[in-house]
Design a protein around this motif. Structure first.
Motif: not given
Length: 755
Positions: A356-360
């Motif tokens: 999720l951190l990579v996507v955001i």
């Protein structure tokens, strides 16, 4: 045997085994910190880091990825998982042992920020400022908001201190909004887009992002050190930061230049300039620490100021880059990888949060940069390329994450997630940016600008950094100082005036201050700023006096990095087609380009003329083009006229054959010179002469026109005395007007190639 890109990896197991055995033996001797273990850790981090970095570069990835992966391999993620006893023996977690290599890594952070600052081109930011600032604001706000919101919703278990969630959220916002200038610039340069409009905007935007990011990190550090939000302390930190920046870019810029030049010109020890730069970096880091912000801001600003120094930047950069790249980078990024335990991602919840951190991070930065590009006036393809480039976090992200971990804002797990995000976004950026840039066509305006910049890049005057003026007490010296001031004033170059006369010191003391050579140089340079575009003008002048034999004096000065020696002495020529002994002694000790001035005619009565009417002979050779460049620069700076003469000789046996081909060549040479003059908005008159003796045609042109200065590009002919060939010698001796000979650096073998 053919080299295999995987061969360095084969060294890793052997190195690990040997080091582990030795580390175990060493560990049994003493429970305290071990110098042996420190050296073993450094050996492993450098060997594995540089080896993997080499592989990464060969497959189109930044070398920093290999150094990070080296740390991950040597840490608990792989080595510690496969052979935990050995990993703990080499990298024990005892505070004393860990502090030893951490100290090297912390100093490495400062050096990395120094190098990043040196690579920061503020002129580029000014050039595309409006578009870059608009893009940067949008490119920071969107991912910053995404990171801040993510920080507010993170589970308490991921925060080392849930009571300081605000600080952690601000830190997360900064971490997601920043880009890596170094990696962006490397890919843009590799694609030959550094001078394209979109390439300049991409790099300038990354520079602004980085600068804003470091300022925010500095303020967050102050906030974190207070333990709780304190408006007064934050206000002091912000005010202190702004004051620090204002003083740095006003008084500091001048001070750095003076420090570098003083060290280069006066200290005789090895690499004195490097010493001064490192001391300056440390002082700046200490200042930022004292005002309550992080030391990285001081190192970063120090790097910007060093990079803007008008002298010796190339040599400094090469020496520092070698030390930092070969030692401090693999150690620092290796330790960052060691701190990231990827085995925690086996927890499905942490793995999901990392994804999720990579996507955001990617969506926020990509979307913000794309919107900013559109608002900044870029088309869809350019905005897409911009967004692709801005998504790389690279080394900058790892430095920020390391700072967050060290000040207690990030937990170990959150640090690992951020490092994972940095690796993924950095590895994804190069292929994305290459694909986006490959689809961008070049418009006509951009093509013309690139042609002009390419010409200037290969030119002589545009690449001068530091001229040396050697003069005595004569009228010719005053005229030479005027010429040197015009050349230096074109680009605001620092210039050193070396008095070489026997009574130079006494003569200069007896002169009126307004008549000194230094005053003449400054006055000429100020004239350029009035006549030019306002970017040139005032120059920094330093005075030196001859204190030894002439040859020894010139040799001492030549070692200081001058790239042009301008000579103005009373007597220029001697008998038997030779220069005066003084000029020959000077030229013998200086290997670079020479400019020899001989004042004649009205310049003996008026050595500081308001205008210069210049004649420049051209032949199409490299030295001829150099002479034409200097002539055009002087014509622009001196507000005079410029005549160009090409002499086609009838000496060749085949002179009557190929007349049409020869005419096209002659017209092409004159046209090239006309294009050169047009680039600098200088009007010229071109003349084509046919004569058996080129010198006769040049002298006739002098007698029949109103020129008062002849500028000739000439080759230094190899021999037992200084010579520029028969044509130059004839013009120098027989012309009734002033002559300026601009020579190549190295002696030329074979027939002379004079103008």
């Amino acid at each position: 045997m053919q080299w295999s890109p995987l061969r360095p990896v084969g060294l890793v197991p052997a190195a690990l085994v040997l080091t582990t055995i030795a580390a175990s033996a060493e560990g049994g001797k003493s429970a305290g910190p071990s110098e042996f273990l420190l050296v073993a850790q450094i050996v492993l981090l450098i060997a594995v880091g540089r080896g993997l970095g080499e592989i990464m570069q060969r497959i189109g990835q930044p070398s920093v990825i290999g150094e990070l992966l080296a740390g991950i391999m040597l840490g608990p993620s792989l080595f510690g998982w496969v052979w935990p006893e050995a990993q703990h023996a080499i990298f024990p977690k005892t505070p004393e042992q860990k502090a030893m290599i951490d100290g090297i890594a912390q100093f490495g952070i400062l050096l990395l920020l120094l190098l990043t600052g040196m690579e920061t081109d503020l002129k580029l930011v000014k050039k595309v400022g409006k578009a870059a600032i608009a893009i940067s604001i949008a490119g920071i706000l969107v991912p910053f908001a995404c990171g801040f919101v993510l920080g507010e919703f993170l589970p308490d278990a991921l925060l080392p201190n849930p009571q300081q969630r605000l600080v952690a959220s601000l830190f997360m916002g900064t971490a997601l909004s920043i880009s890596s200038v170094k990696i962006v610039a490397v890919v843009v340069r590799e694609m030959n887009f550094m001078r394209r409009n979109v390439g300049q905007i991409i790099v300038a935007t990354a520079v602004i992002d980085d600068t804003i990011g470091w300022i925010i990190i500095a303020v967050i550090f102050s906030l974190a050190s207070q333990g709780a939000p304190d408006i007064a302390s934050v206000g002091r930190a912000v005010l202190g930061t702004l004051t620090f920046l204002v003083v740095s870019f006003t008084i500091g810029r001048r001070m750095v230049f003076q420090l570098i030049r003083w060290a280069n010109d006066n200290l005789v020890s090895t690499a004195p300039v490097i010493t001064v730069i490192l001391l300056f970096m440390c002082v700046m880091a200490l200042i930022t620490h004292l005002i309550g912000v992080h030391t990285v801001l001081g190192a970063f600003v120090a790097g910007i100021l060093v990079g803007e120094s008008p002298i010796l930047t190339r040599q400094i950069d090469e020496r520092l880059r070698g030390l930092i790249s070969s030692f401090f980078m693999p150690v620092f990024f290796g330790l960052a990888g060691l701190s990231a335990d990827l085995s925690v991602l086996r927890d499905p919840n942490l793995l999901m949060l990392a994804g999720l951190l990579v996507v955001i991070a990617s969506v926020g930065k990509f979307g913000g940069a794309f919107v900013g590009g559109t608002l900044g006036g870029l088309n869809r393809r350019e905005s897409l390329a911009l967004a692709s480039g801005m998504n790389a976090r690279g080394s900058t992200e790892v430095i920020i994450a390391t700072i967050g971990l060290s000040i207690g804002v990030l937990s170990q797990n959150l640090f690992t997630m951020i490092v994972t995000m940095a690796i993924v976004t950095t590895m994804a950026m190069p292929p994305m940016l290459r694909a986006a840039l490959a689809k961008l066509p070049m418009n006509k305006e951009e093509e013309e600008r690139l042609e002009r910049e390419e010409f200037e890049r290969r030119g002589f005057v545009a690449n001068l950094e530091r001229p040396l003026l050697a003069v005595d007490e004569s009228v010719n010296a005053t005229f030479t100082a005027h010429i040197a001031g015009l050349i230096a004033g074109m680009r605001g170059l620092p210039i050193t005036v070396l008095h070489i006369g026997q009574r130079a010191k006494e003569q200069e003391k007896g002169r009126d201050e307004d008549e000194s050579h230094e005053a003449v140089v400054k006055k000429a340079a100020e004239t350029v700023s009035v006549n030019g575009d306002g970017e040139a003008g005032g120059v920094d002048v330093i005075t030196r006096t001859r204190r030894a034999e002439l040859g020894e004096t010139i040799a001492d000065e030549a070692r200081k990095g001058f790239d042009l020696l301008v000579i103005g002495v009373d007597k220029v020529t001697a008998s038997k087609e030779r220069f005066d002994r003084k000029i020959e002694d000077i030229a013998a000790k200086f290997d670079g380009p020479l400019a020899i001035v001989a004042a004649k005619g009205k310049h003996l009565k008026q050595p500081m003329p308001d205008t210069l009417n210049i004649l420049v002979p051209v032949s199409g050779s490299g030295v001829s083009k150099r002479g034409a460049e200097v002539a055009v620069a002087l014509a622009q700076a001196g507000s005079g006229s410029l005549r160009v003469i090409y002499v086609t000789t009838t000496r060749d046996k085949g002179a009557q054959r190929g007349a049409s081909r020869r005419l096209n060549q002659e017209e092409g040479i004159l046209r090239d010179t006309g294009d050169l003059a047009a680039r600098y908005d200088v009007d010229i008159t071109t003349t084509l002469r046919v004569n058996r003796a080129p010198e006769a045609a040049i002298l006739r042109e002098i007698d029949t026109t109103d020129v008062d200065l002849v500028v000739m590009g000439v080759d230094r002919i190899q021999g037992d005395h200084l010579s520029f060939g028969g044509v130059a010698d004839a013009v120098l001796r027989q012309a009734k007007v002033s002559v300026l000979l601009v020579s190549s650096g190295e002696p030329h073998r074979g027939p002379p190639q004079t103008s």
